[in-house]
Design a protein around this motif. Structure first.
Motif: not given
Length: 198
Positions: A26-36
């Motif tokens: 959820w945090a990765m999706l919210s911040v757009q970090v580490g998304i391929p």
């Protein structure tokens, strides 16, 4: 600490460990970090280009002789397609200058050879308007005709196209494409479309 308390603590730790990926995702999706990266291919996928059968090409069987009309499918001759006819095609228009045409033909020939045991599943088709400027390299299929442009208005030039066995253009590449990027796409395409068992 009693035995029951230790067991409860282990259970809470295990539940915490198993539920940790959910807040992290959820945090990765919210911040757009580490998304391929959303890119699947190095070129334009499924461009708006008519199928190979509609290109009105005159395939050459030898260096200069046009092919004998064995079928009217619009696809390369049966001898060039291979026995199983499940061949993908890498196609490009021949440049006007002889040295550039030779360099380009050799570049795609080297890529073809680098495929190794998968090489028979890929053919190379070069299209020239009137005549060819470069000597034919091994395994190259030649055709005379007009290189069709993309159907969309303001479409960028596509000097290289990857075509499936049914004649549909699946990937179109711009002038800046490198052989390494094309090789990556070809390998991915051949892996996702395994050869039929013999």
């Amino acid at each position: 600490m009693t035995h029951v308390m230790r067991q409860r603590l282990k259970l809470v730790a295990l539940l915490g460990l198993l539920s940790a990926p959910l807040p992290l995702a959820w945090a990765m999706l919210s911040v757009q970090v580490g998304i391929p990266e959303g890119r699947v291919a190095n070129g334009a996928l499924l461009p708006d280009v008519m199928p190979l059968q509609d290109w009105s090409l005159e395939y050459l069987v030898s260096a200069s002789a046009p092919r004998q009309p064995e079928d009217d499918s619009g696809m390369p001759p049966r001898a060039a397609r291979g026995a199983d006819e499940q061949r993908f095609w890498l196609s490009w228009p021949e440049p006007g200058r002889s040295e550039l045409a030779t360099a380009q033909a050799e570049r795609w020939w080297r890529l073809h050879r680098a495929l190794g045991k998968e090489a028979p599943r890929l053919g190379r088709l070069v299209v020239a308007e009137q005549s060819f400027q470069h000597p034919q390299v091994p395994g190259e299929q030649r055709a005379l005709g007009h290189w069709p442009s993309a159907n969309g208005a303001g479409a960028s030039p596509q000097p290289l196209r990857l075509i499936d066995p049914q004649g549909r253009v699946v990937v179109a590449y711009g002038p800046e494409i490198t052989p390494q990027a094309v090789m990556k796409d070809v390998r991915r395409l051949l892996k996702r479309n395994p050869a039929a068992p013999r």
